[in-house]
Design a protein around this motif. Sequence first.
Motif, PDB file in Angstrom:
ATOM      1  N   VAL A 229     -45.384  40.596  32.405  1.00  0.00           N
ATOM      2  CA  VAL A 229     -44.141  39.954  32.846  1.00  0.00           C
ATOM      3  C   VAL A 229     -43.706  38.942  31.798  1.00  0.00           C
ATOM      4  O   VAL A 229     -44.490  38.540  30.919  1.00  0.00           O
ATOM      5  CB  VAL A 229     -44.302  39.257  34.216  1.00  0.00           C
ATOM      6  N   VAL A 230     -42.440  38.506  31.915  1.00  0.00           N
ATOM      7  CA  VAL A 230     -41.910  37.533  30.976  1.00  0.00           C
ATOM      8  C   VAL A 230     -40.975  36.585  31.723  1.00  0.00           C
ATOM      9  O   VAL A 230     -40.427  36.932  32.774  1.00  0.00           O
ATOM     10  CB  VAL A 230     -41.162  38.246  29.813  1.00  0.00           C
ATOM     11  N   GLY A 231     -40.809  35.399  31.195  1.00  0.00           N
ATOM     12  CA  GLY A 231     -39.898  34.425  31.771  1.00  0.00           C
ATOM     13  C   GLY A 231     -39.528  33.379  30.731  1.00  0.00           C
ATOM     14  O   GLY A 231     -40.093  33.345  29.627  1.00  0.00           O
ATOM     15  N   TYR A 232     -38.563  32.517  31.084  1.00  0.00           N
ATOM     16  CA  TYR A 232     -38.115  31.478  30.165  1.00  0.00           C
ATOM     17  C   TYR A 232     -38.504  30.106  30.707  1.00  0.00           C
ATOM     18  O   TYR A 232     -38.769  29.931  31.897  1.00  0.00           O
ATOM     19  CB  TYR A 232     -36.606  31.570  29.962  1.00  0.00           C
ATOM     20  N   LEU A 233     -38.505  29.131  29.803  1.00  0.00           N
ATOM     21  CA  LEU A 233     -38.866  27.754  30.143  1.00  0.00           C
ATOM     22  C   LEU A 233     -37.670  26.847  29.878  1.00  0.00           C
ATOM     23  O   LEU A 233     -37.054  26.901  28.797  1.00  0.00           O
ATOM     24  CB  LEU A 233     -40.066  27.294  29.309  1.00  0.00           C
ATOM     25  N   GLY A 234     -37.340  26.044  30.869  1.00  0.00           N
ATOM     26  CA  GLY A 234     -36.233  25.096  30.736  1.00  0.00           C
ATOM     27  C   GLY A 234     -36.759  23.670  30.692  1.00  0.00           C
ATOM     28  O   GLY A 234     -37.767  23.342  31.316  1.00  0.00           O
ATOM     29  N   GLY A 235     -36.088  22.809  29.949  1.00  0.00           N
ATOM     30  CA  GLY A 235     -36.516  21.410  29.853  1.00  0.00           C
ATOM     31  C   GLY A 235     -35.604  20.602  28.967  1.00  0.00           C
ATOM     32  O   GLY A 235     -34.415  20.909  28.829  1.00  0.00           O
ATOM     33  N   ARG A 236     -36.197  19.592  28.320  1.00  0.00           N
ATOM     34  CA  ARG A 236     -35.402  18.707  27.463  1.00  0.00           C
ATOM     35  C   ARG A 236     -36.186  18.375  26.194  1.00  0.00           C
ATOM     36  O   ARG A 236     -37.414  18.293  26.219  1.00  0.00           O
ATOM     37  CB  ARG A 236     -35.040  17.421  28.210  1.00  0.00           C
ATOM     38  N   TRP A 237     -35.430  18.189  25.140  1.00  0.00           N
ATOM     39  CA  TRP A 237     -36.012  17.794  23.860  1.00  0.00           C
ATOM     40  C   TRP A 237     -35.442  16.441  23.456  1.00  0.00           C
ATOM     41  O   TRP A 237     -34.231  16.271  23.339  1.00  0.00           O
ATOM     42  CB  TRP A 237     -35.694  18.847  22.797  1.00  0.00           C
ATOM     43  N   ASP A 238     -36.332  15.463  23.314  1.00  0.00           N
ATOM     44  CA  ASP A 238     -35.928  14.101  22.935  1.00  0.00           C
ATOM     45  C   ASP A 238     -36.220  13.917  21.451  1.00  0.00           C
ATOM     46  O   ASP A 238     -37.386  13.845  21.035  1.00  0.00           O
ATOM     47  CB  ASP A 238     -36.713  13.078  23.764  1.00  0.00           C
ATOM     48  N   THR A 239     -35.162  13.837  20.662  1.00  0.00           N
ATOM     49  CA  THR A 239     -35.357  13.730  19.213  1.00  0.00           C
ATOM     50  C   THR A 239     -35.952  12.386  18.805  1.00  0.00           C
ATOM     51  O   THR A 239     -36.594  12.285  17.758  1.00  0.00           O
ATOM     52  CB  THR A 239     -34.008  13.924  18.477  1.00  0.00           C
ATOM     53  N   ASN A 240     -35.727  11.345  19.638  1.00  0.00           N
ATOM     54  CA  ASN A 240     -36.251  10.017  19.290  1.00  0.00           C
ATOM     55  C   ASN A 240     -37.761   9.947  19.449  1.00  0.00           C
ATOM     56  O   ASN A 240     -38.469   9.423  18.581  1.00  0.00           O
ATOM     57  CB  ASN A 240     -35.583   8.946  20.160  1.00  0.00           C
ATOM     58  N   THR A 241     -38.249  10.483  20.557  1.00  0.00           N
ATOM     59  CA  THR A 241     -39.694  10.415  20.812  1.00  0.00           C
ATOM     60  C   THR A 241     -40.427  11.678  20.368  1.00  0.00           C
ATOM     61  O   THR A 241     -41.654  11.728  20.437  1.00  0.00           O
ATOM     62  CB  THR A 241     -39.953  10.198  22.314  1.00  0.00           C
ATOM     63  N   GLN A 242     -39.631  12.693  19.942  1.00  0.00           N
ATOM     64  CA  GLN A 242     -40.218  13.990  19.565  1.00  0.00           C
ATOM     65  C   GLN A 242     -41.050  14.568  20.715  1.00  0.00           C
ATOM     66  O   GLN A 242     -42.127  15.135  20.510  1.00  0.00           O
ATOM     67  CB  GLN A 242     -41.087  13.849  18.310  1.00  0.00           C
ATOM     68  N   LEU A 243     -40.511  14.398  21.921  1.00  0.00           N
ATOM     69  CA  LEU A 243     -41.204  14.894  23.120  1.00  0.00           C
ATOM     70  C   LEU A 243     -40.434  16.073  23.717  1.00  0.00           C
ATOM     71  O   LEU A 243     -39.245  15.951  24.034  1.00  0.00           O
ATOM     72  CB  LEU A 243     -41.338  13.782  24.160  1.00  0.00           C
ATOM     73  N   LEU A 244     -41.126  17.183  23.875  1.00  0.00           N
ATOM     74  CA  LEU A 244     -40.580  18.356  24.550  1.00  0.00           C
ATOM     75  C   LEU A 244     -41.108  18.359  25.979  1.00  0.00           C
ATOM     76  O   LEU A 244     -42.318  18.437  26.200  1.00  0.00           O
ATOM     77  CB  LEU A 244     -41.012  19.633  23.828  1.00  0.00           C
ATOM     78  N   THR A 245     -40.214  18.232  26.939  1.00  0.00           N
ATOM     79  CA  THR A 245     -40.610  18.206  28.349  1.00  0.00           C
ATOM     80  C   THR A 245     -40.201  19.525  28.999  1.00  0.00           C
ATOM     81  O   THR A 245     -39.019  19.882  29.004  1.00  0.00           O
ATOM     82  CB  THR A 245     -39.923  17.042  29.098  1.00  0.00           C
ATOM     83  N   VAL A 246     -41.166  20.239  29.544  1.00  0.00           N
ATOM     84  CA  VAL A 246     -40.908  21.528  30.207  1.00  0.00           C
ATOM     85  C   VAL A 246     -40.872  21.269  31.708  1.00  0.00           C
ATOM     86  O   VAL A 246     -41.879  20.884  32.307  1.00  0.00           O
ATOM     87  CB  VAL A 246     -41.986  22.571  29.856  1.00  0.00           C
TER      88      VAL A 246
END
Length: 437
Positions: A229-246
């Motif tokens: 199976v396959v799926g996608y991940l949604g979230g946010r990318w903060d360029t200041n903290t370099q944090l990818l939140t899923v």
Amino acid sequence: MGSEPPSSPQLLEEGGEEEDEELSGGEESDLRASSGRGSLLTRRGITLRVLLKDGLVEPGDGVLSIHYLGKKFVGDLLCDGKIRWVETGQIFNSPSAWATHCKRLVNPAKKSGCGWASVRYRGQKLVQYKTSWLHKYQPSADLNLASEGEEDDEDEEEDMSLIQRRGDRDRVPVRYCNLGMRDAARDPHTLVELSAFSAINRFQPFNVAVSSNVLLLMDFHCHLTTSEVVGYLGGRWDTNTQLLTVLRAFPCRTRLADRDAAPAVEEEICQNLFMRGLSLVGWYHSHPRGPALPSLQDIDSQMDHQLRLQGSSNGFQPCLGIICGPYYHGNQGVASTITPFWVVPPPEQRPNDYGIPVAVEVTYVQDNFLTSDVLNEMMLLVDFYRGAPDLVQFSQHWSADTTVMEKIKGSMSGHAPKDQAYAQILEHVYNQLSGAH
């Protein structure tokens, strides 16, 4: 194992209802004398004693084994063709007698042992040695003689222990350093071990936080079917903290081979991302029966996703890949193995090499609640796979003492939100699953 054998072992005659019960020594001699190798030896005449006498097998300690419903039984092959069970020292006249006895210990309803199809000599089924004997001494014989009446119940065994040992036995991961340049002849499904960023003199260029609801929905999706199976991940990318939140998983309710349906499914996911104010930050897929490691094909797909996301904005944005292995027999306990990874492009001086798959360090964040949209997505998945031929058999056994449903519950419990009410909510989903066949 290791218990002292009784001083006078009991000779067990169980399994006599099966046709392939060994002949007595006298019957076997009479059969050989009357027929010889020039005449056809009946299936019942090809015994362990025959195979021993003609050198196809040799006596030995621990050379015989039975795997049944997660249990392993080991036996010694004696010089007279009898079998001694290592666990207790009991002696059995035939493979059928031993197989029936062992299987009834695990499953009392078992009526026969299908001995020659169930017992293995040094890893190979005994019935294969029957076939080899016929090839060697009676090449004109109907080879069905070797397996006549031998209904191989390994299908039953592997149905009950499900996907645990099937399919990916031969997919042995290779080290990246052994890959070399791209080779069109190489199997694209070859699995590759992950490197560490430190091993390639790099620092992980971003931090990652993944919510427990993402893991719960993703793990649930991957458990439902024996197909990938396959799926996608949604979230946010903060360029200041370099944090990818899923923050959210979006399962693709479509078949991988169904290219016609894929655009509509992806469009729906894009709309869902937009409505929630989320960005596409990655993807996941399953290796149902194999290690949660990327294949060469996965590495190229991940590289494509990374380049596509980078090209969609004015700066660097990472794309996270996750592989979930729910039913790999090498997993620790009932929990799925979940592997976040990223691909580092090959060195500029070696542009024809494969990308380098690296392990990504992730922080897992426990959600407070099981949200209604996650619950709704789970129900939609149940409906999508309901009645499908590749739907997992939830009532069957994952191991000797654990059903598949219990395994799923155990794996999901590792992604539980803080609010304990989730257990009652999920029970409704599990009840729906039970009626999905």
